[in-house]
Scaffold this motif. Sequence first.
Motif, short mmCIF file in Angstrom:
data_model
loop_
_atom_site.label_atom_id
_atom_site.label_comp_id
_atom_site.label_asym_id
_atom_site.label_seq_id
_atom_site.Cartn_x
_atom_site.Cartn_y
_atom_site.Cartn_z
N LEU A 21 31.28 22.90 30.46
CA LEU A 21 30.85 22.64 31.83
C LEU A 21 31.77 23.30 32.85
CD1 LEU A 21 28.94 21.15 33.79
CD2 LEU A 21 30.51 19.20 33.65
N MET A 22 33.07 23.19 32.65
CA MET A 22 34.02 23.79 33.59
C MET A 22 33.93 25.32 33.58
SD MET A 22 35.33 21.44 35.23
CE MET A 22 36.55 20.23 35.50
N LEU A 23 33.79 25.91 32.42
CA LEU A 23 33.66 27.37 32.36
C LEU A 23 32.34 27.82 32.98
CD1 LEU A 23 35.17 28.10 28.84
CD2 LEU A 23 36.19 28.56 31.08
N TYR A 24 31.27 27.06 32.78
CA TYR A 24 30.00 27.37 33.42
C TYR A 24 30.14 27.31 34.94
CZ TYR A 24 25.26 26.89 35.13
OH TYR A 24 24.10 27.05 35.83
N LEU A 25 30.78 26.27 35.44
CA LEU A 25 31.00 26.15 36.89
C LEU A 25 31.84 27.31 37.43
CD1 LEU A 25 31.72 22.33 37.27
CD2 LEU A 25 29.69 23.56 38.04
N LEU A 26 32.86 27.68 36.69
CA LEU A 26 33.72 28.79 37.12
C LEU A 26 32.93 30.09 37.22
CD1 LEU A 26 36.54 29.98 37.70
CD2 LEU A 26 36.78 30.29 35.23
N PHE A 27 32.20 30.43 36.16
CA PHE A 27 31.47 31.70 36.17
C PHE A 27 30.31 31.70 37.17
CE2 PHE A 27 33.35 32.16 31.82
CZ PHE A 27 34.21 33.19 32.18
N SER A 28 29.63 30.59 37.31
CA SER A 28 28.53 30.55 38.28
C SER A 28 29.05 30.61 39.70
CB SER A 28 27.66 29.31 38.07
OG SER A 28 28.38 28.15 38.36
N ALA A 29 30.18 30.00 39.97
CA ALA A 29 30.76 30.05 41.32
C ALA A 29 31.23 31.47 41.64
CB ALA A 29 31.90 29.07 41.45
N TRP A 40 39.48 31.27 46.11
CA TRP A 40 39.07 30.66 44.85
C TRP A 40 40.21 30.37 43.88
CZ3 TRP A 40 34.58 28.52 44.04
CH2 TRP A 40 33.53 28.85 44.89
N ILE A 41 41.40 30.90 44.13
CA ILE A 41 42.50 30.71 43.18
C ILE A 41 42.79 29.23 42.91
CG2 ILE A 41 44.98 31.09 42.82
CD1 ILE A 41 44.08 33.83 42.77
N PRO A 42 42.92 28.35 43.92
CA PRO A 42 43.17 26.94 43.60
C PRO A 42 42.03 26.31 42.78
CG PRO A 42 43.61 27.35 45.91
CD PRO A 42 42.98 28.58 45.36
N SER A 43 40.80 26.68 43.09
CA SER A 43 39.66 26.15 42.34
C SER A 43 39.68 26.65 40.90
CB SER A 43 38.35 26.56 43.00
OG SER A 43 38.29 26.05 44.29
N ILE A 44 39.99 27.91 40.71
CA ILE A 44 40.04 28.47 39.36
C ILE A 44 41.13 27.78 38.55
CG2 ILE A 44 40.62 30.56 38.04
CD1 ILE A 44 39.28 32.16 40.35
N VAL A 45 42.28 27.57 39.15
CA VAL A 45 43.38 26.90 38.45
C VAL A 45 42.97 25.48 38.04
CG1 VAL A 45 45.72 25.98 38.72
CG2 VAL A 45 45.20 28.30 39.48
N LEU A 46 42.35 24.75 38.96
CA LEU A 46 41.93 23.38 38.66
C LEU A 46 40.84 23.34 37.58
CD1 LEU A 46 42.15 20.38 39.32
CD2 LEU A 46 40.37 20.71 41.03
N ILE A 47 39.88 24.24 37.70
CA ILE A 47 38.78 24.28 36.73
C ILE A 47 39.29 24.62 35.32
CG2 ILE A 47 36.74 25.60 36.06
CD1 ILE A 47 35.92 25.59 39.01
N LEU A 48 40.29 25.49 35.24
CA LEU A 48 40.84 25.85 33.93
C LEU A 48 41.85 24.80 33.43
CD1 LEU A 48 41.32 29.70 34.30
CD2 LEU A 48 39.54 28.48 33.05
#
Length: 150
Positions: A21-29, A40-48
């Motif tokens: 789910l997190m990887l899907y959210l990352l790639f779709s965003a 997007w860097i803070p979001s990417i860090v949190l999602i990963l």
Amino acid sequence: MKFRSKKGFLMISVVIVVSTLMLYLLFSALNNTNKDLDIWIPSIVLILAVPLFLLWILVHTYYVLENGELKYVSGPIRGSIKIADIRQVTKNTTLWVGLKPATARNGIIISSKNYSELYISPVNNNKFIESLLEINSQIKVVDHKNDPIP
């Protein structure tokens, strides 16, 4: 002596579903927005970080019996209990609320003077309990599967 934790189906499923789910959210965003990565860097860090945190717990959970202590490690959760303070061990049960450095069901609940209850899930409950009893023979062992249903 070091004991690994069982890897339960529920924990493995949670890690897989959350990671997917997190990887899907990352790639779709990233595909549906402008390419300004500074935002997007803070979001990417949190999602990963979330799936990596869960994977850390799944892979790095174990228990060590040494120097008269039971030491437990489950990702960032670490602690120890003096084996002399353990009063009761309930095996073949699951604790849903409380301190749970464990990755599977049907483990062991340890009752001691300092902690009300600590739940762990070694690969072999009986071997772990035998090792505890070698150090402290006063520990009462209760088998939850053999208890009558109230």
